[in-house]
Design a protein around this motif. Structure first.
Motif, mmCIF file in Angstrom:
data_model
loop_
_atom_site.group_PDB
_atom_site.id
_atom_site.type_symbol
_atom_site.label_atom_id
_atom_site.label_comp_id
_atom_site.label_asym_id
_atom_site.label_seq_id
_atom_site.Cartn_x
_atom_site.Cartn_y
_atom_site.Cartn_z
ATOM 1 N N SER A 142 3.245 -3.702 2.454
ATOM 2 C CA SER A 142 3.828 -3.110 1.172
ATOM 3 C C SER A 142 2.701 -3.459 0.137
ATOM 4 N N SER A 143 1.759 -4.435 0.086
ATOM 5 C CA SER A 143 0.984 -4.656 -1.004
ATOM 6 C C SER A 143 -0.230 -3.684 -0.826
ATOM 7 N N VAL A 144 -0.494 -3.454 0.587
ATOM 8 C CA VAL A 144 -1.795 -2.598 0.935
ATOM 9 C C VAL A 144 -1.369 -1.115 0.474
ATOM 10 N N ALA A 145 -0.079 -0.838 0.735
ATOM 11 C CA ALA A 145 0.396 0.447 0.309
ATOM 12 C C ALA A 145 0.447 0.736 -1.181
ATOM 13 N N HIS A 146 0.657 -0.037 -1.850
ATOM 14 C CA HIS A 146 0.464 0.070 -3.387
ATOM 15 C C HIS A 146 -0.847 0.010 -3.860
ATOM 16 N N PHE A 147 -1.539 -0.852 -3.268
ATOM 17 C CA PHE A 147 -2.876 -0.611 -3.599
ATOM 18 C C PHE A 147 -3.825 0.284 -3.354
ATOM 19 N N LEU A 148 -3.481 0.795 -2.138
ATOM 20 C CA LEU A 148 -3.890 2.421 -1.664
ATOM 21 C C LEU A 148 -3.549 3.489 -2.466
ATOM 22 N N GLN A 149 -2.270 3.386 -2.897
ATOM 23 C CA GLN A 149 -2.047 4.462 -3.806
ATOM 24 C C GLN A 149 -2.718 4.236 -5.354
ATOM 25 N N GLN A 150 -2.765 3.159 -5.799
ATOM 26 C CA GLN A 150 -3.440 2.868 -6.833
ATOM 27 C C GLN A 150 -5.057 3.428 -6.751
ATOM 28 N N HIS A 151 -5.662 3.072 -5.745
ATOM 29 C CA HIS A 151 -7.119 3.615 -5.763
ATOM 30 C C HIS A 151 -7.068 5.044 -5.327
ATOM 31 N N PHE A 152 -6.272 5.474 -4.440
ATOM 32 C CA PHE A 152 -6.511 7.020 -3.847
ATOM 33 C C PHE A 152 -5.540 7.983 -4.743
ATOM 34 N N GLY A 153 -4.540 7.681 -5.383
ATOM 35 C CA GLY A 153 -3.855 8.481 -6.491
ATOM 36 C C GLY A 153 -2.465 8.855 -5.730
ATOM 37 N N PRO A 154 -1.627 9.302 -6.436
ATOM 38 C CA PRO A 154 -0.219 9.763 -5.878
ATOM 39 C C PRO A 154 -0.216 10.800 -5.161
ATOM 40 N N ALA A 207 9.597 -18.826 -7.041
ATOM 41 C CA ALA A 207 10.217 -17.985 -6.144
ATOM 42 C C ALA A 207 10.720 -16.660 -6.997
ATOM 43 N N VAL A 208 11.333 -15.655 -6.241
ATOM 44 C CA VAL A 208 11.565 -14.568 -6.906
ATOM 45 C C VAL A 208 13.111 -14.634 -6.969
ATOM 46 N N GLU A 209 13.588 -14.208 -8.184
ATOM 47 C CA GLU A 209 15.215 -14.211 -8.608
ATOM 48 C C GLU A 209 15.873 -13.175 -7.354
ATOM 49 N N GLY A 210 16.683 -13.397 -6.599
ATOM 50 C CA GLY A 210 17.265 -12.338 -5.792
ATOM 51 C C GLY A 210 16.390 -12.248 -4.437
ATOM 52 N N GLY A 211 15.659 -13.022 -4.263
ATOM 53 C CA GLY A 211 14.727 -13.166 -3.018
ATOM 54 C C GLY A 211 13.387 -12.498 -2.897
ATOM 55 N N ASN A 212 12.563 -13.350 -2.122
ATOM 56 C CA ASN A 212 11.218 -12.939 -2.319
ATOM 57 C C ASN A 212 10.745 -11.526 -1.718
ATOM 58 N N LYS A 213 11.652 -11.135 -0.780
ATOM 59 C CA LYS A 213 11.480 -9.921 0.006
ATOM 60 C C LYS A 213 11.776 -8.766 -1.105
ATOM 61 N N LEU A 214 12.080 -9.123 -2.197
ATOM 62 C CA LEU A 214 12.367 -7.790 -3.104
ATOM 63 C C LEU A 214 11.092 -7.468 -3.576
ATOM 64 N N VAL A 215 10.086 -8.275 -3.423
ATOM 65 C CA VAL A 215 8.459 -7.774 -3.740
ATOM 66 C C VAL A 215 8.190 -6.646 -2.780
ATOM 67 N N CYS A 216 8.301 -6.764 -1.592
ATOM 68 C CA CYS A 216 7.914 -5.801 -0.449
ATOM 69 C C CYS A 216 8.861 -4.688 -0.707
ATOM 70 N N SER A 217 10.050 -4.670 -0.836
ATOM 71 C CA SER A 217 11.061 -3.316 -0.938
ATOM 72 C C SER A 217 10.653 -2.554 -2.298
ATOM 73 N N GLY A 218 10.318 -3.280 -3.442
ATOM 74 C CA GLY A 218 10.298 -3.081 -4.605
ATOM 75 C C GLY A 218 8.799 -2.310 -4.683
ATOM 76 N N LEU A 219 7.645 -2.588 -4.017
ATOM 77 C CA LEU A 219 6.507 -2.030 -4.022
ATOM 78 C C LEU A 219 6.433 -0.633 -3.209
ATOM 79 N N LEU A 220 7.202 -0.778 -2.092
ATOM 80 C CA LEU A 220 7.115 0.540 -1.307
ATOM 81 C C LEU A 220 8.091 1.463 -1.860
ATOM 82 N N LYS A 221 8.913 1.293 -2.759
ATOM 83 C CA LYS A 221 9.876 1.958 -3.437
ATOM 84 C C LYS A 221 9.107 2.760 -4.646
#
Length: 501
Positions: free
Chosen positions: A47-59, A249-263
């Motif tokens: 999920s992090s690399v998906a975010h960073f790839l879009q950040q660099h290559f564009g939407p 830790a993240v309120e609501g669960g650390n996995k929210l970072v993954c789902s949030g980045l992909l969304k």
């Protein structure tokens, strides 16, 4: 020695990277970004690399993320009495700048910390107990272990101070094609050597006593990696940095970072198992066919870039590589199984020497390496959503405990730890590399535009390292796509970064 002309220097870098030198196509020369990128795995790395790839290559780039299980990977929760509890990666170090940025970007919050004391258990008695007063804790450490605690702290701080350079390098767009190059840029040969020698050796060299290693360091590594003090020094340092506090830790669960980045990236999440990746080329341009299986059967899609953000060392991930010449070598090494048991029940405090459960003062119990012990650690855990009125359960009350062990707990072992219990939920994680099972570090680049993000786990395995690896792979893919070789594997980066400020 005469300085090489720029074209010759670029050619040498390409040869060192093992990338074929071909006339770049229009897309590869920088006239257009890649059309489609595949990411295999939707854990924190994917999920992090998906975010960073879009950040660099564009939407405009299409991002497809393949996940055979659930988004979050080893960041997962289980439900007990209608509340969720972390069953996977439970905490993040405060020095992880990428995760801090993700939380702000996604509008998430840090979970409220609920205080609780820790202790180290030998199977017969507690060898070290945390007190309510900081100065008393320092005195106990000095009384039992002399200056070892201070020497440990200085060693860990020195490693972390150098490791933090990676965030500056990445902020300036620099990437590394090999793990050894990345480590060398941070701490020279000493950092590279830390992947070959054990944490025990390194600590003895700086004056930490064997007794402190046997009592404290062993307990920390059993709780984190489930392994001994023979783990590499760099991985050990990362683990020990977490043990010194400053975790969140993240309120609501650390996995929210993954789902949030992909969304946020609007990535296409494809619920499927990737079975093979085949290489194709046309007019000097390399592209890949990703083969997969889902509920409807078999399918495949073509991509310009593929990032593998799952374990290739694990025999459970049988991804085959087709049409590669020379073939992609198999990855030596295995992953260590950690069993997380989430147990709702009444602690048997008598086992720990407290006949009256009301007097048991600890929320976390670590263990030494004793043949009588069948678990690595246990924690009285809080739900992922903590209200302002929440209080930790008293020791005589039924509470939710997370027990980490090498194997699923048998009924007799559960009876030793708990007077009675309502439920047991077991998750077996291929959580960390078995570090002693591989002699060399795996590659980041498997082929042109084909990257292995999870190779970083063999340096150190954590949420922090996955995010750093994701940023490095995204930058590496971007710089190679546009042939910006001056941003790859550069020497004396601290000086370069300072001159760019």
């Amino acid at each position: 020695m005469a300085e090489l002309p720029p074209w010759a220097a670029r050619l040498l870098i390409w040869l060192a990277l093992g990338v074929r030198w071909t006339e770049p196509s229009a897309a590869a020369a920088g006239d257009a970004p890649p059309g489609k990128i595949a990411v295999v795995g939707a854990g924190i790395g994917g999920s992090s690399v998906a975010h960073f790839l879009q950040q660099h290559f564009g939407p405009q780039v299409q991002l497809d993320v393949y996940e055979k299980d659930t988004v979050g990977g080893r960041l997962a929760t289980v439900t007990v009495n209608k509340q969720q509890y972390e069953s996977g990666g439970a905490s993040v170090h405060s020095l992880n700048l990428h995760l801090q940025d993700f939380v702000k970007l996604l509008g998430l919050k840090h979970r409220r910390e609920v205080a609780g004391k820790s202790a180290i258990f030998s199977g017969e008695q507690f060898v070290l107990e945390e007190a309510d007063w900081y100065l008393l804790n320092l005195f106990r450490l000095w009384w039992h272990y002399g200056m070892s605690f201070l020497r440990l702290q200085m060693w860990v701080e020195e490693v972390m101070e150098k490791f933090m350079r990676i965030y500056k390098y990445q902020a300036h767009g620099y990437a590394f094609s090999r793990l050894e190059e990345l480590l060398h840029s941070l701490g020279g040969d000493a950092f590279v050597n830390m992947t070959h020698r054990s944490v025990a050796e390194s600590l003895l060299d700086v004056g930490v006593t064997q007794r402190f290693i046997d009592d404290v360091i062993v307990a920390v590594l059993r709780a984190s990696y489930g392994q001994s003090v023979l783990v590499p020094a760099f991985a050990g340092a990362m683990s020990l940095a977490g043990a010194q506090g400053n975790m969140w830790a993240v309120e609501g669960g650390n996995k929210l970072v993954c789902s949030g980045l992909l969304k946020l990236t609007k990535a296409n999440i494809i619920q499927a198992t990737v079975t093979a990746i085949s290489l194709h080329s046309s007019e000097g341009k390399t592209f890949y066919q990703v083969h997969y299986e889902d509920e409807e059967g078999q399918g495949s899609s073509f991509y310009d870039i593929v990032v593998i953000a799952t374990q290739l060392h694990d025999s459970k991930n049988n991804i085959s590589f087709q049409n590669f010449d020379p073939p992609i070598a198999e990855f030596p090494g295995t992953f260590h199984t950690t069993v997380a048991s989430i147990i709702h029940g009444y602690l048997n405090s008598s086992y720990f020497g407290f006949p009256d459960p009301k007097l048991f003062p600890f929320a976390s119990v670590l263990t030494t390496d004793s043949p009588t012990l069948f678990f690595n650690s246990m924690d009285n855990i809080c739900p992922v959503n903590i209200t302002g009125t929440f209080r930790r359960k008293q020791p005589q009350e039924a509470a939710v405990w997370r027990v980490l062990s090498q194997h699923p707990l048998e009924k007799q072992e559960l009876k030793i730890l708990f007077r009675s219990y309502y439920s047991v939920q077991v998750t077996e994680w291929q959580a960390y590399p078995s570090f002693k099972s591989a002699k060399t570090l795996p590659p980041i680049i498997l082929h042109d535009n084909l990257y292995y993000l999870n190779s970083m786990e063999w340096v150190a395995s954590s949420v922090e390292m996955a995010a750093v690896a994701a940023k490095n792979v995204a930058l590496l893919a971007y710089n190679l796509w546009y042939h910006d070789l001056e941003k790859i594997d550069q020497k004396d980066l601290m000086h370069k970064v300072k001159t760019e400020l």
